[in-house]
Design a protein around this motif. Structure first.
Motif, PDB file in Angstrom:
ATOM      1  N   VAL A   1     -13.889  10.658  -5.949  1.00  0.00           N
ATOM      2  CA  VAL A   1     -14.257  11.763  -5.070  1.00  0.00           C
ATOM      3  C   VAL A   1     -13.025  12.320  -4.369  1.00  0.00           C
ATOM      4  N   GLY A   2     -12.182  11.430  -3.861  1.00  0.00           N
ATOM      5  CA  GLY A   2     -10.985  11.890  -3.164  1.00  0.00           C
ATOM      6  C   GLY A   2     -10.075  12.695  -4.061  1.00  0.00           C
ATOM      7  N   MET A   3      -9.887  12.227  -5.294  1.00  0.00           N
ATOM      8  CA  MET A   3      -9.028  12.949  -6.232  1.00  0.00           C
ATOM      9  C   MET A   3      -9.628  14.299  -6.602  1.00  0.00           C
ATOM     10  N   VAL A   4     -10.932  14.295  -6.855  1.00  0.00           N
ATOM     11  CA  VAL A   4     -11.603  15.549  -7.216  1.00  0.00           C
ATOM     12  C   VAL A   4     -11.479  16.558  -6.078  1.00  0.00           C
ATOM     13  N   VAL A   5     -11.765  16.119  -4.860  1.00  0.00           N
ATOM     14  CA  VAL A   5     -11.688  17.011  -3.696  1.00  0.00           C
ATOM     15  C   VAL A   5     -10.275  17.548  -3.520  1.00  0.00           C
ATOM     16  N   LEU A   6      -9.279  16.660  -3.547  1.00  0.00           N
ATOM     17  CA  LEU A   6      -7.897  17.072  -3.344  1.00  0.00           C
ATOM     18  C   LEU A   6      -7.440  18.025  -4.437  1.00  0.00           C
ATOM     19  N   PHE A   7      -7.709  17.675  -5.679  1.00  0.00           N
ATOM     20  CA  PHE A   7      -7.276  18.473  -6.829  1.00  0.00           C
ATOM     21  C   PHE A   7      -7.897  19.861  -6.803  1.00  0.00           C
ATOM     22  N   LEU A   8      -9.209  19.936  -6.612  1.00  0.00           N
ATOM     23  CA  LEU A   8      -9.887  21.230  -6.669  1.00  0.00           C
ATOM     24  C   LEU A   8      -9.626  22.070  -5.419  1.00  0.00           C
ATOM     25  N   THR A   9      -9.384  21.421  -4.296  1.00  0.00           N
ATOM     26  CA  THR A   9      -9.012  22.183  -3.098  1.00  0.00           C
ATOM     27  C   THR A   9      -7.657  22.840  -3.303  1.00  0.00           C
ATOM     28  N   ARG A  10      -6.734  22.123  -3.957  1.00  0.00           N
ATOM     29  CA  ARG A  10      -5.441  22.730  -4.283  1.00  0.00           C
ATOM     30  C   ARG A  10      -5.629  23.942  -5.201  1.00  0.00           C
ATOM     31  N   CYS A  11      -6.523  23.806  -6.194  1.00  0.00           N
ATOM     32  CA  CYS A  11      -6.826  24.941  -7.075  1.00  0.00           C
ATOM     33  C   CYS A  11      -7.339  26.129  -6.274  1.00  0.00           C
ATOM     34  N   TYR A  12      -8.262  25.862  -5.396  1.00  0.00           N
ATOM     35  CA  TYR A  12      -8.915  26.879  -4.566  1.00  0.00           C
ATOM     36  C   TYR A  12      -7.879  27.730  -3.826  1.00  0.00           C
TER      37      TYR A  12
ATOM     38  N   PHE B   1      -2.947  23.532 -13.752  1.00  0.00           N
ATOM     39  CA  PHE B   1      -3.973  22.609 -13.271  1.00  0.00           C
ATOM     40  C   PHE B   1      -4.741  21.983 -14.429  1.00  0.00           C
ATOM     41  N   LYS B   2      -4.993  22.745 -15.473  1.00  0.00           N
ATOM     42  CA  LYS B   2      -5.686  22.175 -16.629  1.00  0.00           C
ATOM     43  C   LYS B   2      -4.866  21.059 -17.265  1.00  0.00           C
ATOM     44  N   ARG B   3      -3.550  21.266 -17.337  1.00  0.00           N
ATOM     45  CA  ARG B   3      -2.701  20.227 -17.918  1.00  0.00           C
ATOM     46  C   ARG B   3      -2.687  18.954 -17.074  1.00  0.00           C
ATOM     47  N   MET B   4      -2.852  19.110 -15.770  1.00  0.00           N
ATOM     48  CA  MET B   4      -2.780  17.950 -14.880  1.00  0.00           C
ATOM     49  C   MET B   4      -4.090  17.176 -14.799  1.00  0.00           C
ATOM     50  N   ILE B   5      -5.162  17.694 -15.389  1.00  0.00           N
ATOM     51  CA  ILE B   5      -6.448  16.982 -15.362  1.00  0.00           C
ATOM     52  C   ILE B   5      -6.316  15.603 -15.996  1.00  0.00           C
ATOM     53  N   TRP B   6      -5.519  15.497 -17.065  1.00  0.00           N
ATOM     54  CA  TRP B   6      -5.347  14.209 -17.729  1.00  0.00           C
ATOM     55  C   TRP B   6      -4.733  13.183 -16.777  1.00  0.00           C
ATOM     56  N   ALA B   7      -3.704  13.572 -16.075  1.00  0.00           N
ATOM     57  CA  ALA B   7      -3.039  12.635 -15.165  1.00  0.00           C
ATOM     58  C   ALA B   7      -3.982  12.195 -14.056  1.00  0.00           C
ATOM     59  N   ALA B   8      -4.719  13.161 -13.480  1.00  0.00           N
ATOM     60  CA  ALA B   8      -5.655  12.816 -12.409  1.00  0.00           C
ATOM     61  C   ALA B   8      -6.746  11.878 -12.910  1.00  0.00           C
ATOM     62  N   SER B   9      -7.250  12.123 -14.105  1.00  0.00           N
ATOM     63  CA  SER B   9      -8.332  11.301 -14.660  1.00  0.00           C
ATOM     64  C   SER B   9      -7.848   9.898 -14.997  1.00  0.00           C
ATOM     65  N   LEU B  10      -6.648   9.804 -15.567  1.00  0.00           N
ATOM     66  CA  LEU B  10      -6.097   8.485 -15.871  1.00  0.00           C
ATOM     67  C   LEU B  10      -5.755   7.721 -14.601  1.00  0.00           C
ATOM     68  N   ALA B  11      -5.283   8.427 -13.579  1.00  0.00           N
ATOM     69  CA  ALA B  11      -5.015   7.777 -12.297  1.00  0.00           C
ATOM     70  C   ALA B  11      -6.302   7.223 -11.711  1.00  0.00           C
TER      71      ALA B  11
ATOM     72  N   GLN C   1     -12.664  13.365 -15.308  1.00  0.00           N
ATOM     73  CA  GLN C   1     -12.205  14.437 -16.195  1.00  0.00           C
ATOM     74  C   GLN C   1     -13.260  15.541 -16.316  1.00  0.00           C
ATOM     75  N   TYR C   2     -14.515  15.140 -16.450  1.00  0.00           N
ATOM     76  CA  TYR C   2     -15.602  16.110 -16.583  1.00  0.00           C
ATOM     77  C   TYR C   2     -15.694  17.001 -15.343  1.00  0.00           C
ATOM     78  N   LEU C   3     -15.682  16.388 -14.169  1.00  0.00           N
ATOM     79  CA  LEU C   3     -15.799  17.170 -12.931  1.00  0.00           C
ATOM     80  C   LEU C   3     -14.601  18.103 -12.736  1.00  0.00           C
ATOM     81  N   LEU C   4     -13.417  17.610 -13.049  1.00  0.00           N
ATOM     82  CA  LEU C   4     -12.226  18.450 -12.869  1.00  0.00           C
ATOM     83  C   LEU C   4     -12.222  19.631 -13.833  1.00  0.00           C
ATOM     84  N   ARG C   5     -12.621  19.398 -15.066  1.00  0.00           N
ATOM     85  CA  ARG C   5     -12.683  20.512 -16.024  1.00  0.00           C
ATOM     86  C   ARG C   5     -13.698  21.554 -15.573  1.00  0.00           C
TER      87      ARG C   5
END
Length: 421
Positions: A305-316, A277-287, A394-398
């Motif tokens: 917001v949608g990307m942050v929610v989706l990404f972190l929910t997957r982490c959860y 998930f840490k490696r994918m933060i770059w792709a999500a942020s650039l997207a 990127q900040y929120l995802l990290r």
């Protein structure tokens, strides 16, 4: 929601950094270079075409992120009737046999046609419970045609005793049709419980004997691995070894789907998920930055917001922080209070379906407004808007990944399981 002075300061730093740097288009090429230096895994996102322009980087990042979230993975589970196929399917999905939505189990064959079971939280991952292969007139080629062979990415062949002619016939036909198969000797816990009653019980010797016996029966297939597994306790025996083998042999995009859905079975397993998930933060942020150049009020903010929610929910869910996973772990180690430890800010926000509040502060709303105004300016404005979107996402995802990862490690520690400090 009240935002602390410290948080506002950090947000302000991000905002100022973006304003100072993103007006220089060269900033993006430098940032892209930084990404490559920090994580070689993103090189394919950025330089697959031999160029490192902002637009190509954003397009490839969006493709990478979409693939990460949506790529399908179809796992076929087959074997002799009564070998524990359905229990294994349930274990892969993080379910007990008696849970709602679990694959039905029984001493008689309960599967007549392929039954598909979606992963409860990741619907792009599907596990198929195939009919048993123990009939006297078994024909491997016909069987694979009947179960729609091309549907599956790979096959897991189970047996709770020794592997027989039917298993070998099936494996040969799968190999002939150029797909992968993996032998799993199931119900190892039953063997151990039985052997413990004998004098001089030695678990490792018993496991070695079972493995050697299985491999001897499969010798005509060449050097074949056999994974010894208990669906009742995935942290024991060879479940992690099976995961490692699948990771090595699956294409990268399929491996990402596997790692997200695969149950946490060890400290190393959890750390692999965290690092992915840490490696994918770059792709999500650039997207996210790709959407920021569109001059439509609120579009980028909503996408962030949608990307942050989706990404972190997957982490959860991938880290095993949901109620079902924590309940199962609590019961296993007899520590009901484990769920009380999952109360960090991001865990609580996801559980209460309130994650968007983390980004709904006045400061970030102001950034979204400036982002829109900047996007109306030609070239430079678009780059600035993209930079703000990239940096805030990127900040929120990290922050989120680190928060969820530390919570998962703390829970493993409290459960008395191995963990990484």
């Amino acid at each position: 929601m009240i935002v602390s002075t410290e948080k506002l300061f950090h947000i302000g730093l991000i905002f100022n950094l973006c304003l100072k740097q993103v007006f220089h288009y060269s900033y993006w090429n430098q940032e892209i270079q930084n990404m490559e230096n920090q994580d070689p895994a993103v090189v394919d996102v950025i330089k697959a075409s031999g160029e490192s322009t902002l637009e190509k980087a954003k397009a490839k990042a969006k493709t990478k992120f979409d693939q990460f979230i949506n790529i399908s993975l179809n796992i076929a589970v087959t074997g002799k009737t009564g070998s524990g196929k359905s229990s294994f399917v349930n274990a892969l999905r993080g379910l007990h046999d008696e849970d709602d939505g679990a694959a039905p189990t029984g001493v008689t064959e309960t599967t007549k046609m392929p039954d598909m079971y979606e992963h409860p939280e990741m619907p792009n991952v599907k596990i198929w419970d195939l009919p048993g292969i123990g009939s006297p007139n078994f024909k491997a080629k016909k069987y694979l045609k009947d179960v729609n062979f091309n549907t599956y990415d790979f096959f897991i062949i189970l047996n709770s005793e020794r592997f027989m002619e039917h298993d070998i016939m099936l494996a040969k036909e799968i190999r002939k049709q150029k797909k992968s198969f993996y032998f799993v000797r199931s119900k190892i816990d039953n063997d151990m419980n039985s052997e413990k009653k004998r004098k001089g019980f030695d678990e490792q010797k018993i496991l070695s004997k079972i493995r050697e016996d299985c491999q001897k029966n499969l010798k005509e297939l060449g050097d074949t691995k056999v994974f010894l597994i208990s669906s009742c306790d995935l942290e024991k025996y060879d479940f992690e070894s099976l995961q490692n083998t699948l990771e090595d042999e699956l294409p990268e995009h399929k491996m990402y789907a596997l790692l997200q859905a695969w149950p946490v079975c060890s400290a190393a397993s959890l750390e692999k998920k965290i690092n992915m998930f840490k490696r994918m933060i770059w792709a999500a942020s650039l997207a996210s930055a790709a959407v920021a150049v569109i001059p439509v009020p609120g579009v980028s903010a909503a996408c962030d917001v949608g990307m942050v929610v989706l990404f972190l929910t997957r982490c959860y869910y991938a880290f095993g922080l949901d109620d079902r996973s924590l309940t199962r772990l609590s019961e296993k180690v007899n520590k009901p209070h484990l769920k009380d430890l999952a109360k960090s800010k991001f865990v609580t926000a996801i559980r209460e379906k309130a994650l968007t509040r983390l980004q709904a502060s006045a400061a970030l709303a102001a950034i979204a407004t400036v982002e829109y105004l900047l996007s109306l300016l030609p070239v430079v404005g678009s780059a600035a808007a993209a930079g703000i979107s990239f940096a805030t996402t990127q900040y929120l995802l990290r922050e989120g990944v680190n928060d969820l990862a530390n919570t998962a490690r703390l829970i493993r520690k409290e459960a008395g399981l191995p963990y990484v400090h």
